[in-house]
Design an enzyme around this catalytic site. Structure first.
Site, short mmCIF file in Angstrom:
data_model
loop_
_atom_site.label_atom_id
_atom_site.label_comp_id
_atom_site.label_asym_id
_atom_site.label_seq_id
_atom_site.Cartn_x
_atom_site.Cartn_y
_atom_site.Cartn_z
N CYS A 179 2.79 -2.38 15.28
CA CYS A 179 2.72 -2.14 13.83
C CYS A 179 2.01 -3.29 13.11
O CYS A 179 2.34 -4.46 13.30
CB CYS A 179 4.13 -1.97 13.28
SG CYS A 179 4.16 -1.67 11.51
N CYS A 212 3.69 8.34 0.29
CA CYS A 212 4.35 7.44 1.23
C CYS A 212 4.37 6.06 0.58
O CYS A 212 3.32 5.51 0.25
CB CYS A 212 3.55 7.41 2.53
SG CYS A 212 4.12 6.16 3.69
N CYS A 269 7.98 -4.76 15.24
CA CYS A 269 7.56 -3.70 16.20
C CYS A 269 6.15 -4.03 16.70
O CYS A 269 5.26 -4.37 15.91
CB CYS A 269 7.59 -2.33 15.55
SG CYS A 269 9.26 -1.85 15.04
N GLY A 275 7.42 -2.06 5.60
CA GLY A 275 8.80 -2.49 5.35
C GLY A 275 9.84 -1.63 6.02
O GLY A 275 9.56 -0.52 6.46
N CYS A 318 7.15 -7.24 6.66
CA CYS A 318 8.31 -6.70 7.38
C CYS A 318 8.71 -7.72 8.44
O CYS A 318 7.86 -8.41 8.98
CB CYS A 318 7.92 -5.37 8.05
SG CYS A 318 9.27 -4.57 8.93
N GLU A 347 0.82 -1.21 0.00
CA GLU A 347 0.00 0.00 0.00
C GLU A 347 0.85 1.25 0.00
O GLU A 347 1.99 1.26 0.46
CB GLU A 347 -0.98 -0.01 1.17
CG GLU A 347 -0.37 -0.15 2.53
CD GLU A 347 -1.45 -0.22 3.62
OE1 GLU A 347 -1.85 -1.35 3.98
OE2 GLU A 347 -1.89 0.84 4.10
N LEU A 359 12.10 6.03 17.27
CA LEU A 359 12.70 5.95 18.61
C LEU A 359 11.77 5.20 19.56
O LEU A 359 12.12 4.17 20.11
CB LEU A 359 12.97 7.39 19.09
CG LEU A 359 13.69 7.56 20.42
CD1 LEU A 359 15.08 6.96 20.37
CD2 LEU A 359 13.77 9.05 20.78
N CYS A 387 -0.46 2.12 9.26
CA CYS A 387 0.39 1.42 8.29
C CYS A 387 -0.03 -0.03 8.17
O CYS A 387 -0.16 -0.73 9.16
CB CYS A 387 1.84 1.42 8.76
SG CYS A 387 2.45 3.00 9.24
N1 SAH Z 1 10.46 0.43 9.12
C1 SAH Z 1 10.45 1.87 9.18
C2 SAH Z 1 9.20 2.47 8.55
C3 SAH Z 1 8.00 2.09 9.32
S1 SAH Z 1 6.50 2.99 9.26
C4 SAH Z 1 10.58 2.31 10.63
O1 SAH Z 1 10.47 1.48 11.49
O2 SAH Z 1 10.80 3.49 10.85
C5 SAH Z 1 6.79 4.61 9.77
C6 SAH Z 1 6.53 4.93 11.24
O3 SAH Z 1 5.22 4.58 11.68
C7 SAH Z 1 7.51 4.24 12.16
O4 SAH Z 1 7.97 5.16 13.09
C8 SAH Z 1 6.63 3.20 12.81
O5 SAH Z 1 7.17 2.76 14.03
C9 SAH Z 1 5.32 3.94 12.94
N2 SAH Z 1 4.14 3.10 13.16
C10 SAH Z 1 3.91 1.85 12.69
N3 SAH Z 1 2.71 1.41 13.11
C11 SAH Z 1 2.17 2.39 13.85
C12 SAH Z 1 0.95 2.52 14.57
N4 SAH Z 1 0.06 1.54 14.60
N5 SAH Z 1 0.75 3.67 15.23
C13 SAH Z 1 1.65 4.67 15.20
N6 SAH Z 1 2.81 4.60 14.55
C14 SAH Z 1 3.08 3.48 13.88
#
Ligand code: SAH
Length: 356
Positions: free
Chosen positions: A120, A106, A117, A160, A113, A93, A216, A334
């Site tokens: 996510c 984006c 996390c 990803g 992935c 997406e 972070l 995401c």
């Molecule tokens: N792999 C990369 C890109 C991920 S998506 C990374 O980890 O940075 C971009 C951002 O959205 C990242 O900071 C990720 O931690 C955050 N993110 C993912 N799922 C989320 C959610 N459900 N709520 C808030 N932020 C989220």
């Protein structure tokens, strides 16, 4: 026969390919323009090439499929979400956000992935595969064609981990900012990483001008570990050193992303610890009230608490914003659109397998 992924060759590589076919180099310029400026989906569109050359090209090469499957248009703000199908049936997406300064897309850098996390949605089923440079580029190309407007900004913050797909990601960055293609300024590109230290350091040395965003999410090693498995591999201190190195080498200020989770990382001690981490750094902190996913019970702090958290940091001299929520009515978080789709269609068909 395995067909070569023509849209992943940069200008110089394509020239070598086309010359090896016995063609003059101006042909490669024409083909590159068809692929990366006119955004062709097929060799048949390349009408200034002979039929014979087009046939030769389609026998040897493919223009990797990135096909629109679903488009959602937000009714609350100028945001759209696109679900694209890749050649073997995996879905990715992308999101379009219209701003006063231009159109921002984006993109996803992987199908799935493997970073894990906790909050996510993109990582729940693990990694399917890396995207090729062409598949990253063509998410942008398809959106630009669909809306008939230029895309001026790119964020690599979809599904990803771009630094887990380093070579393809780097080739994508070079090509999308190349004057022979869309020519998007590197200063208008942001890539987000969960903190893969060696590749952050490598990226710092590539002589790029893109913004690096670090996810972070926790202000101590322990808190980060509770939310992000990648922290088991790289200590917070090394991640921050890699951020400093990126700034030192590129002069580009780091953006820190911090998904705010109620009761987990939004406490007064988090303000203190974050301040200590970020105060002496030339950086920006972006707070993202967590987008709850149904598979986990993380709670989004209410707007008042999020603003209080932000104000305290601001008082401490931190340059901080709360990410404005966009497209909240269209599978905002995401990976949620992709997951919803995958859940619905799972087991429905045997998708044909990609050439490679
Ligand atoms: N792999 C990369 C890109 C991920 S998506 C990374 O980890 O940075 C971009 C951002 O959205 C990242 O900071 C990720 O931690 C955050 N993110 C993912 N799922 C989320 C959610 N459900 N709520 C808030 N932020 C989220």
């Amino acid at each position: 026969m395995i067909k070569k992924d023509i849209c992943s060759y940069d200008h110089g590589q394509l020239k070598n390919e086309i010359e090896a076919m016995g063609e003059k180099s101006f042909r490669s310029r024409q083909i590159y323009e068809w692929l990366h400026v006119r955004l062709a989906d097929s060799f048949d569109e390349m009408t200034n090439l002979s039929k014979k050359l087009r046939e030769q090209l389609s026998a040897e090469y493919e223009i990797r499929e990135v096909t629109l499957t679903e488009r959602q248009i937000s009714s609350v703000d100028p945001t759209e979400k696109f679900l694209f199908r890749l050649c073997e049936g995996n879905m990715v997406e992308s999101v379009l956000m219209r701003y006063s300064y231009g159109n921002s897309v984006c993109i996803s850098s992987q199908a799935g992935c493997r970073m894990g996390c906790r909050f996510c949605a993109s990582t729940l089923d693990g990694l399917m595969r890396n995207l090729t440079p062409s598949e990253m580029l063509r998410q942008i190309y398809q959106i630009q064609k669909l809306i008939g407007e230029r895309i001026s900004n790119v964020v690599v913050m979809g599904t990803g981990e771009p630094l887990d797909n380093y070579d393809n990601f780097l080739q994508f960055i070079r090509m999308v900012s190349d004057e022979h293609g869309l020519n998007i300024s590197q200063r208008n590109i942001t890539a987000s990483t969960c903190g893969i230290v060696p590749n952050m350091r490598r990226l710092a040395e590539e002589d790029l001008q893109i913004t690096l965003a670090l996810s972070l999410h926790g202000s101590t090693q322990e808190k980060r570990k509770a939310l992000m498995p990648v922290a088991n591999k790289y200590e917070l201190a090394e991640v921050l050193e890699a951020c400093d190195y990126y700034f030192e080498k590129t002069g580009r200020r780091i953006t820190f992303e911090y998904s705010l989770v109620q009761g987990v990382n939004d406490q007064p001690e988090d303000v203190r610890e974050l301040t200590a981490l970020l105060k002496r750094r030339n950086c920006h902190l972006n707070l993202i009230p967590v987008n709850p996913i149904k598979e986990r019970n993380f709670v989004r702090p209410d707007s008042k608490n999020a603003h209080e958290f932000k104000n305290k940091l601001e008082k401490n001299g931190i340059n901080v914003t709360i990410r404005r929520e966009r497209g909240s009515d269209i599978d905002g978080a995401c990976g949620q659109l992709r997951r919803r789709y995958t859940a619905v269609t799972e087991g429905e068909s045997d998708e044909d397998i990609c050439d490679d």
